[in-house]
Design a protein around this motif. Sequence first.
Motif, PDB file in Angstrom:
ATOM      1  N   LEU A   1      15.055 -23.415   1.271  1.00  0.00           N
ATOM      2  CA  LEU A   1      15.501 -22.614   0.278  1.00  0.00           C
ATOM      3  C   LEU A   1      15.477 -21.060   0.479  1.00  0.00           C
ATOM      4  CD1 LEU A   1      14.105 -24.428  -3.008  1.00  0.00           C
ATOM      5  CD2 LEU A   1      16.203 -25.151  -1.538  1.00  0.00           C
ATOM      6  N   ASP A   2      16.301 -20.367   0.639  1.00  0.00           N
ATOM      7  CA  ASP A   2      16.398 -18.909   0.662  1.00  0.00           C
ATOM      8  C   ASP A   2      16.386 -18.321  -0.891  1.00  0.00           C
ATOM      9  OD1 ASP A   2      16.543 -16.293   1.254  1.00  0.00           O
ATOM     10  OD2 ASP A   2      18.472 -16.399   2.231  1.00  0.00           O
ATOM     11  N   LEU A   3      15.108 -17.742  -1.274  1.00  0.00           N
ATOM     12  CA  LEU A   3      15.068 -17.389  -2.708  1.00  0.00           C
ATOM     13  C   LEU A   3      15.342 -16.166  -2.867  1.00  0.00           C
ATOM     14  CD1 LEU A   3      11.854 -19.130  -4.122  1.00  0.00           C
ATOM     15  CD2 LEU A   3      14.155 -19.991  -4.129  1.00  0.00           C
TER      16      LEU A   3
ATOM     17  N   GLY B   1      13.267  -9.679   4.524  1.00  0.00           N
ATOM     18  CA  GLY B   1      13.630 -10.555   5.629  1.00  0.00           C
ATOM     19  C   GLY B   1      13.723 -12.062   5.282  1.00  0.00           C
ATOM     20  N   LYS B   2      13.688 -12.219   4.087  1.00  0.00           N
ATOM     21  CA  LYS B   2      13.543 -13.804   3.629  1.00  0.00           C
ATOM     22  C   LYS B   2      14.736 -14.591   4.156  1.00  0.00           C
ATOM     23  CE  LYS B   2      13.886 -12.824  -0.621  1.00  0.00           C
ATOM     24  NZ  LYS B   2      13.714 -11.403  -0.470  1.00  0.00           N
ATOM     25  N   SER B   3      15.895 -13.897   4.144  1.00  0.00           N
ATOM     26  CA  SER B   3      17.206 -14.643   4.466  1.00  0.00           C
ATOM     27  C   SER B   3      17.178 -14.725   6.091  1.00  0.00           C
ATOM     28  CB  SER B   3      18.451 -14.039   4.116  1.00  0.00           C
ATOM     29  OG  SER B   3      18.446 -13.710   2.637  1.00  0.00           O
ATOM     30  N   THR B   4      16.587 -13.713   6.650  1.00  0.00           N
ATOM     31  CA  THR B   4      16.542 -13.969   8.251  1.00  0.00           C
ATOM     32  C   THR B   4      15.395 -15.158   8.660  1.00  0.00           C
ATOM     33  OG1 THR B   4      16.922 -11.550   8.274  1.00  0.00           O
ATOM     34  CG2 THR B   4      16.235 -12.381  10.221  1.00  0.00           C
TER      35      THR B   4
ATOM     36  N   LEU C   1      19.929 -19.345  -2.334  1.00  0.00           N
ATOM     37  CA  LEU C   1      19.858 -19.620  -3.870  1.00  0.00           C
ATOM     38  C   LEU C   1      19.831 -18.178  -4.414  1.00  0.00           C
ATOM     39  CD1 LEU C   1      17.342 -22.489  -4.765  1.00  0.00           C
ATOM     40  CD2 LEU C   1      19.779 -22.254  -5.341  1.00  0.00           C
ATOM     41  N   ASP C   2      20.093 -17.063  -3.772  1.00  0.00           N
ATOM     42  CA  ASP C   2      20.189 -15.662  -4.087  1.00  0.00           C
ATOM     43  C   ASP C   2      21.475 -15.440  -4.597  1.00  0.00           C
ATOM     44  OD1 ASP C   2      20.150 -13.195  -4.625  1.00  0.00           O
ATOM     45  OD2 ASP C   2      19.228 -12.689  -2.553  1.00  0.00           O
ATOM     46  N   ILE C   3      21.790 -15.732  -5.958  1.00  0.00           N
ATOM     47  CA  ILE C   3      23.127 -15.916  -6.590  1.00  0.00           C
ATOM     48  C   ILE C   3      23.607 -14.341  -6.652  1.00  0.00           C
ATOM     49  CG2 ILE C   3      22.535 -18.126  -7.488  1.00  0.00           C
ATOM     50  CD1 ILE C   3      23.394 -17.007 -10.018  1.00  0.00           C
TER      51      ILE C   3
ATOM     52  N   PRO D   1      24.142 -13.057  -2.352  1.00  0.00           N
ATOM     53  CA  PRO D   1      24.141 -14.240  -1.390  1.00  0.00           C
ATOM     54  C   PRO D   1      23.990 -13.717   0.071  1.00  0.00           C
ATOM     55  CG  PRO D   1      25.980 -14.502  -2.614  1.00  0.00           C
ATOM     56  CD  PRO D   1      25.259 -13.449  -3.167  1.00  0.00           C
ATOM     57  N   SER D   2      23.386 -14.147   1.055  1.00  0.00           N
ATOM     58  CA  SER D   2      23.342 -13.615   2.409  1.00  0.00           C
ATOM     59  C   SER D   2      23.946 -14.550   3.480  1.00  0.00           C
ATOM     60  CB  SER D   2      21.879 -13.405   2.783  1.00  0.00           C
ATOM     61  OG  SER D   2      21.178 -12.566   1.897  1.00  0.00           O
ATOM     62  N   LEU D   3      23.879 -15.849   3.041  1.00  0.00           N
ATOM     63  CA  LEU D   3      24.139 -16.739   4.337  1.00  0.00           C
ATOM     64  C   LEU D   3      25.620 -16.707   4.872  1.00  0.00           C
ATOM     65  CD1 LEU D   3      22.568 -20.239   3.841  1.00  0.00           C
ATOM     66  CD2 LEU D   3      22.091 -18.484   5.374  1.00  0.00           C
TER      67      LEU D   3
END
Length: 383
Positions: free
Chosen positions: A217-219, A117-120, A141-143, A146-148
């Motif tokens: 930063l969403d890692l 749930g990092k992105s959330t 930054l999750d290449i 990417p979730s955004l």
Amino acid sequence: MEEQQIRELLKQIKYPGFSRDIVSFGMVPEIIIKADKVMVNLKILSDNRDTVEAVAEEVRQLLKTETDYTQIEITLIETPQGSAPQALTPKDPFASQRSLQNIKHIIAVASGKGGVGKSTVSVNLAATLQKRGFRTGLLDLDIYGPSLPIILGINERPSVSPDKKLVPLERFGLQVMSFGFISGNQAPAIWRGPMVAKMTEQFFNDVEWGELDFLILDLPPGTGDVQLTLVQKLKFDGAIMVTTPQDIAVADVSKGADMFRKVDVPVLGVIENMSGLQLSGKIVDNQGAPITGAVLELDGVGTYPLDQAGSFNARLDLFKQGGGSRESTRLNVPLLGEIPISRELVEATDAGRPIIEQNPESIITAIYGKIADKIITQLEKRG
Ligand SMILES: Nc1ncnc2c1ncn2[C@@H]1O[C@H](COP(=O)(O)OP(=O)(O)OP(=O)(O)O)[C@@H](O)[C@H]1O
Ligand SMILES: [Mg+2]
């Protein structure tokens, strides 16, 4: 004493106001030794002359007491205010930090395991801070994944500024940027760590954020090369560790937290996500009138009094309880919050909106409010 040893020695000197040392910040680009003379070039990024001179004096004193050199020469390399990042050589470790001068606080949201749930959390935390009146940016930054673009329902491409930087998109008052906005997809899965790290760093440097109070930063998940490189290259205020309650997720988050600590990035706190299942509803009679003065008993869960409207709020612990709380105790940092599994949250995410926008009255919105409070308190404590 050799150059390398001097460099090690100078790691004792912290940059004022930070827990990191001047060497790891890249503020000691050159040390030259000639017989009994040592010359140190310092490149202190600060507009405050007193800060710069205080650091230089500290360096001088340390060299005087800890080395045998009879002559110590310290040269301060000018770092003119607002000088363009292009003017710096690409290898300069400052290049990344320079572009972030206008950002007051950078907070990374990290985990050991994927899918916790990092992105959330990143999106909702950013939205909460923004609602409080802080100018807030969000960087995915999750290449690899990417979730955004999905969580915020964005399929626009960012524009490019005259000096060839990406201009963040604006959503719900947030400045947002994701690798997904430009690739439209994900990084090739065959990319190895160093390549991803390089790409990520470059991407990070190429965004024109403007003035921000917070950048979240969403890692990507885990504690691999990518995270390590990022953490070493960028100047963070701290990391928030997200875990689910199960032991296995907690074990992984411990590894992550230890990695941050090793490189002097403070852990600001732990969030336990998917912490039990939030059930809410009401009990009515067959005419639809609320039943009050009664208690709802759920087997193995608990008893819940019904309020005036016949409503209840119950929490069902699906997994073992308290993983986040144990980890925060181990790290001696606050448990920032326990966010239950919530259908409302899933619906908001699916609709491409932060919960705080979708339902300001939600229990989850209130939990995020408290999380934001605790983070702000943590930052204030650290000055
Ligand atoms: N509290 C919650 N209640 C219900 N669903 C949730 C909750 N938190 C996250 N989810 C859902 O779980 C899934 C994973 O969440 P998310 O993408 O935020 O995790 P992540 O840690 O960023 O994953 P990754 O490691 O892949 O980047 C998403 O579908 C999200 O909507
Ligand atoms: Mg994610």
